[in-house]
Scaffold this active site. Structure first.
Site, PDB file in Angstrom:
ATOM      1  N   ASN B 111      26.471 -50.314  41.656  1.00 49.79           N
ATOM      2  CA  ASN B 111      27.180 -51.738  41.855  1.00 49.79           C
ATOM      3  C   ASN B 111      27.889 -52.350  40.078  1.00 49.79           C
ATOM      4  O   ASN B 111      26.604 -52.405  39.950  1.00 49.79           O
ATOM      5  CB  ASN B 111      26.845 -52.584  42.380  1.00 49.79           C
ATOM      6  CG  ASN B 111      25.702 -52.939  42.813  1.00 49.79           C
ATOM      7  OD1 ASN B 111      24.783 -52.959  42.182  1.00 49.79           O
ATOM      8  ND2 ASN B 111      25.428 -54.732  43.460  1.00 49.79           N
ATOM      9  N   CYS B 113      25.865 -55.803  39.299  1.00 54.46           N
ATOM     10  CA  CYS B 113      24.757 -56.056  39.244  1.00 54.46           C
ATOM     11  C   CYS B 113      23.613 -54.980  39.033  1.00 54.46           C
ATOM     12  O   CYS B 113      22.749 -55.497  39.045  1.00 54.46           O
ATOM     13  CB  CYS B 113      23.845 -57.003  40.562  1.00 54.46           C
ATOM     14  SG  CYS B 113      25.186 -58.503  40.072  1.00 54.46           S
ATOM     15  N   GLU B 115      21.651 -53.557  41.562  1.00 51.19           N
ATOM     16  CA  GLU B 115      20.937 -53.362  41.717  1.00 51.19           C
ATOM     17  C   GLU B 115      20.614 -52.455  43.328  1.00 51.19           C
ATOM     18  O   GLU B 115      19.979 -51.862  43.626  1.00 51.19           O
ATOM     19  CB  GLU B 115      20.329 -54.481  42.870  1.00 51.19           C
ATOM     20  CG  GLU B 115      21.422 -55.047  43.642  1.00 51.19           C
ATOM     21  CD  GLU B 115      22.330 -55.881  43.213  1.00 51.19           C
ATOM     22  OE1 GLU B 115      23.101 -56.057  42.287  1.00 51.19           O
ATOM     23  OE2 GLU B 115      23.069 -55.974  44.298  1.00 51.19           O
TER      24      GLU B 115
END
Lengths: 56, 262
Positions: B111, B113, B115
């Protein structure tokens, strides 16, 4: 999963509280042992999102 | 924001535009609603360490386009990230080494970000436990500023770790939410039900380390973070196997189950 469990051995006992490291060994041993019997319901479990992206 | 655009913003601000994040200098520059990351392989990192030449290749034919110094490329990425926080870095070989479902496919992306690093067309919901809520001792520091001895005394007895019970409760709630969530496409919905990936996690690690008197960039700080991360993930997987019947496990094949145990 065994690789993930074994990496708990890399935490230096001189640098973190023993009770935490012992707790980490305990739950990972349980997770691998139980998983070998029955598999896992979830193929992935934890993530670390950047704190700034999390609404409080 | 990519380097050239960051420099354009800097030039606009220098020529009199507002430096406010919502001001015209930023508004006129495109591409800010995205994060850009570079996937690097072990081979690239080795080339950086050995100061070797790196060849860039076309995606379609594998033909060599450019031969450049790996170390120079690494330096340019680091400087760009320092200036404008892009590009992010993802370590491709490491990601695929620790992947729990190797038999299904490799991991290509994350994704924005970074994570959630898992198979294509899967999604997971997130829940973060605030580590400070699990401090056993009051967090107030001694009047007159923190004294080294006070911090030392505190270190032993304020180990803040989400209890295993808290991990289980949140993980269970997230498990239930898999079936209640809506997904952007049918394929993502199907695969998210099939693999049931979850995203339990924590927030406020930096504050916790400060309260406990551990330097952020230290071996002790990293050991502390490693311990509590291991507890959270181990307890989650232990619970993941606890749901009783055989048909409840994620619907991978036998080969997936075998690859998982590796």
């Amino acid at each position: 999963m065994r690789m993930h469990r074994d990496s708990v051995n890399n935490i230096d006992h001189a640098l973190a509280p023993s009770e935490l490291i012992d707790a980490a060994h305990e739950c990972w041993n349980r997770a691998v042992q139980l998983g070998e019997q029955n598999g896992y319901r979830n193929a992935q479990a934890t993530v670390l999102a950047p704190t700034g992206t999390i609404a409080s | 924001m990519e380097g050239a655009r960051g420099e354009k913003v800097a030039a606009l601000i220098a020529s009199g535009y507002s430096s406010d994040f919502n001001g015209d200098a930023y508004r006129t520059v495109s591409g800010q609603n995205a994060n850009n990351s570079v996937r690097v392989t072990d081979r690239f990192i080795e080339a950086v360490m050995k100061d070797a030449v790196w060849e860039t290749t076309t995606r379609t034919t594998g033909e060599v386009v450019e031969r450049i110094s790996a170390r120079q490329l690494w330096r340019e990425m680091a400087e760009a990230a320092w200036k404008c926080a892009d590009p992010g870095l993802q370590f491709d070989d490491t990601i695929n080494k620790w992947h729990t479902c190797k038999a299904t496919d490799r991991i290509y992306a994350s994704n924005p970000c970074s994570e959630f690093v898992f198979l294509d067309d899967t999604a997971c919901n997130l829940a973060s436990l605030n580590l400070l809520k699990f401090l056993r001792e009051p967090t107030a520091l001694p009047a007159g500023g923190p004294k080294a001895e006070a911090l030392e005394a505190r270190r032993g007895d304020s180990t803040s770790t989400p209890t295993k019970h808290a991990c289980r409760i949140f993980f269970l709630a997230q498990e239930i939410a898999v079936d209640l969530a809506s997904y952007p496409t049918q394929r993502i919905a199907e695969r998210s039900h099939q693999f049931r990936p979850l995203g339990l996690g924590y927030a406020n690690l930096g504050t916790l380390l400060m309260v406990e008197g551990l330097p952020y960039d230290s071996d002790a700080g990293r050991a502390r973070a490693a311990s509590l991360t291991a507890i959270m993930t181990g307890e989650a997987y232990a619970l993941s196997r606890r749901w009783p019947s055989r048909r409840d496990r994620f619907r991978g094949t036998r080969s997936i189950a075998r690859a998982c145990s590796r």
